[in-house]
Motif scaffolding. Structure first.
Motif, PDB file in Angstrom:
ATOM      1  N   GLN A   1       1.012  -1.178  -0.088  1.00 57.52           N
ATOM      2  CA  GLN A   1      -0.074   0.134  -0.096  1.00 57.52           C
ATOM      3  C   GLN A   1       0.929   1.101  -0.021  1.00 57.52           C
ATOM      4  N   GLN A   2       2.132   1.372   0.917  1.00 60.08           N
ATOM      5  CA  GLN A   2       2.685   2.564   0.772  1.00 60.08           C
ATOM      6  C   GLN A   2       3.427   2.532  -0.468  1.00 60.08           C
ATOM      7  N   GLN A   3       3.859   1.738  -1.119  1.00 56.23           N
ATOM      8  CA  GLN A   3       4.589   1.788  -2.288  1.00 56.23           C
ATOM      9  C   GLN A   3       3.720   2.183  -3.462  1.00 56.23           C
ATOM     10  N   ARG A   4       2.347   1.755  -3.551  1.00 54.33           N
ATOM     11  CA  ARG A   4       1.686   1.916  -4.553  1.00 54.33           C
ATOM     12  C   ARG A   4       1.172   3.428  -4.495  1.00 54.33           C
ATOM     13  N   ALA A   5       1.129   4.122  -3.230  1.00 55.87           N
ATOM     14  CA  ALA A   5       0.976   5.536  -2.919  1.00 55.87           C
ATOM     15  C   ALA A   5       2.223   6.240  -3.801  1.00 55.87           C
ATOM     16  N   VAL A   6       3.423   5.753  -3.421  1.00 51.09           N
ATOM     17  CA  VAL A   6       4.650   6.685  -4.025  1.00 51.09           C
ATOM     18  C   VAL A   6       4.461   6.193  -5.537  1.00 51.09           C
ATOM     19  N   TYR A   7       3.981   5.126  -6.021  1.00 52.63           N
ATOM     20  CA  TYR A   7       4.079   4.967  -7.545  1.00 52.63           C
ATOM     21  C   TYR A   7       3.043   5.905  -8.217  1.00 52.63           C
ATOM     22  N   ALA A   8       1.801   6.053  -7.329  1.00 54.11           N
ATOM     23  CA  ALA A   8       0.899   7.120  -7.768  1.00 54.11           C
ATOM     24  C   ALA A   8       1.279   8.450  -7.785  1.00 54.11           C
ATOM     25  N   ALA A   9       2.334   8.837  -7.070  1.00 53.38           N
ATOM     26  CA  ALA A   9       2.633   9.967  -6.977  1.00 53.38           C
ATOM     27  C   ALA A   9       3.565  10.620  -8.095  1.00 53.38           C
ATOM     28  N   LEU A  10       4.160   9.384  -8.732  1.00 54.19           N
ATOM     29  CA  LEU A  10       5.292   9.649  -9.541  1.00 54.19           C
ATOM     30  C   LEU A  10       4.339  10.033 -11.114  1.00 54.19           C
ATOM     31  N   LYS A  11       3.080   9.885 -11.147  1.00 52.78           N
ATOM     32  CA  LYS A  11       2.136  10.463 -12.240  1.00 52.78           C
ATOM     33  C   LYS A  11       2.697   9.814 -13.581  1.00 52.78           C
ATOM     34  N   GLY A  12       2.732   8.590 -13.591  1.00 51.00           N
ATOM     35  CA  GLY A  12       3.187   7.750 -14.950  1.00 51.00           C
ATOM     36  C   GLY A  12       4.558   7.795 -15.449  1.00 51.00           C
ATOM     37  N   LYS A  13       5.253   8.391 -14.553  1.00 51.46           N
ATOM     38  CA  LYS A  13       6.799   8.592 -14.937  1.00 51.46           C
ATOM     39  C   LYS A  13       7.625   7.176 -15.261  1.00 51.46           C
ATOM     40  N   MET A  14       6.800   6.089 -14.616  1.00 53.10           N
ATOM     41  CA  MET A  14       7.354   4.651 -14.863  1.00 53.10           C
ATOM     42  C   MET A  14       6.400   3.662 -15.633  1.00 53.10           C
ATOM     43  N   ASP A  15       5.386   4.352 -16.176  1.00 53.55           N
ATOM     44  CA  ASP A  15       4.421   3.431 -17.017  1.00 53.55           C
ATOM     45  C   ASP A  15       5.047   2.823 -18.324  1.00 53.55           C
ATOM     46  N   GLY A  16       4.782   1.742 -18.227  1.00 52.89           N
ATOM     47  CA  GLY A  16       5.143   0.935 -19.742  1.00 52.89           C
ATOM     48  C   GLY A  16       6.767   0.974 -19.714  1.00 52.89           C
ATOM     49  N   PRO A  17       6.843   0.294 -21.122  1.00 56.54           N
ATOM     50  CA  PRO A  17       8.532   0.107 -21.384  1.00 56.54           C
ATOM     51  C   PRO A  17       9.059   1.421 -21.701  1.00 56.54           C
ATOM     52  N   ASP A  18       8.362   2.350 -22.029  1.00 55.77           N
ATOM     53  CA  ASP A  18       8.926   3.660 -22.574  1.00 55.77           C
ATOM     54  C   ASP A  18       8.705   4.792 -21.394  1.00 55.77           C
ATOM     55  N   GLY A  19       8.494   4.380 -20.426  1.00 64.14           N
ATOM     56  CA  GLY A  19       8.570   5.327 -19.260  1.00 64.14           C
ATOM     57  C   GLY A  19       9.778   5.945 -18.955  1.00 64.14           C
ATOM     58  N   GLU A  20       9.706   7.226 -18.634  1.00 63.86           N
ATOM     59  CA  GLU A  20      10.978   8.232 -18.402  1.00 63.86           C
ATOM     60  C   GLU A  20      11.803   7.536 -17.438  1.00 63.86           C
ATOM     61  N   LEU A  21      11.227   6.686 -16.250  1.00 65.10           N
ATOM     62  CA  LEU A  21      12.144   6.285 -15.377  1.00 65.10           C
ATOM     63  C   LEU A  21      11.915   4.659 -15.290  1.00 65.10           C
ATOM     64  N   HIS A  22      13.168   3.972 -15.539  1.00 61.68           N
ATOM     65  CA  HIS A  22      13.021   2.635 -15.735  1.00 61.68           C
ATOM     66  C   HIS A  22      13.012   1.827 -14.696  1.00 61.68           C
ATOM     67  N   ALA A  23      13.765   2.053 -13.384  1.00 63.42           N
ATOM     68  CA  ALA A  23      13.768   1.280 -12.268  1.00 63.42           C
ATOM     69  C   ALA A  23      14.012   2.180 -11.050  1.00 63.42           C
ATOM     70  N   LEU A  24      13.233   1.837  -9.982  1.00 58.47           N
ATOM     71  CA  LEU A  24      13.302   2.452  -8.885  1.00 58.47           C
ATOM     72  C   LEU A  24      13.508   1.621  -7.827  1.00 58.47           C
ATOM     73  N   ALA A  25      14.536   1.742  -6.835  1.00 57.68           N
ATOM     74  CA  ALA A  25      14.724   1.017  -5.568  1.00 57.68           C
ATOM     75  C   ALA A  25      13.961   1.866  -4.542  1.00 57.68           C
ATOM     76  N   LEU A  26      12.973   1.231  -3.990  1.00 64.11           N
ATOM     77  CA  LEU A  26      11.989   2.179  -3.277  1.00 64.11           C
ATOM     78  C   LEU A  26      11.974   1.634  -1.746  1.00 64.11           C
ATOM     79  N   THR A  27      12.199   2.363  -0.758  1.00 63.16           N
ATOM     80  CA  THR A  27      12.050   2.131   0.670  1.00 63.16           C
ATOM     81  C   THR A  27      10.981   2.933   1.162  1.00 63.16           C
ATOM     82  N   THR A  28      10.199   2.521   1.994  1.00 66.60           N
ATOM     83  CA  THR A  28       8.977   3.349   2.366  1.00 66.60           C
ATOM     84  C   THR A  28       8.812   2.880   3.714  1.00 66.60           C
ATOM     85  N   ARG A  29       8.256   3.931   4.745  1.00 66.96           N
ATOM     86  CA  ARG A  29       7.816   3.551   6.224  1.00 66.96           C
ATOM     87  C   ARG A  29       7.228   4.624   6.854  1.00 66.96           C
ATOM     88  N   ALA A  30       6.780   4.478   8.127  1.00 65.59           N
ATOM     89  CA  ALA A  30       6.098   5.506   8.824  1.00 65.59           C
ATOM     90  C   ALA A  30       7.197   5.823   9.605  1.00 65.59           C
TER      91      ALA A  30
END
Length: 78
Positions: free
Chosen positions: A47-76
Motif C-alpha cells: 500500500q505504501q509503495q502504491r501511494a509512491v508510484y501514484a505520486a510519480l504520475k506515470g513516469k514509470m508506466d510501460g516500457p517507454d516510461g521516463e524512469l526505468h527502475a526505482l529501488a524504493l524504501t517506504t515506512r512510517a
C-alpha cells in the motif's frame, strides 16, 4: 527523457509534503528513493509503495516510461 533526482523529489514532495525524502541516482533512468511519511502508518508495504508510484504520475508506466527502475524504501516515522 530522463527523470533526475531533483524532479523525482519534487514529484514525491507534492504528494508527501511533510515526508523525509532521500533520492539517489544520477543516470536519470535508475534511481533509489527513501520516503518516510506519517501517512504510511498502518499501511502494509505494498500500500505504501502504491501511494509512491501514484505520486510519480506515470513516469514509470510501460516500457517507454521516463524512469526505468526505482529501488524504493517506504515506512512510517519511528
Amino acid at each position: 527523457m530522463a527523470v533526475y533526482a531533483q524532479e523525482l523529489e519534487h514529484l514525491l514532495r507534492e504528494s508527501f509534503p511533510n515526508a523525509q525524502i532521500t533520492v539517489e541516482g544520477s543516470d536519470g533512468r535508475h534511481m533509489s528513493a527513501l520516503v518516510i511519511d506519517e501517512s504510511f502508518r498502518g499501511k502494509n508495504r505494498v500500500q505504501q509503495q502504491r501511494a509512491v508510484y501514484a505520486a510519480l504520475k506515470g513516469k514509470m508506466d510501460g516500457p517507454d516510461g521516463e524512469l526505468h527502475a526505482l529501488a524504493l524504501t517506504t515506512r512510517a516515522p519511528d
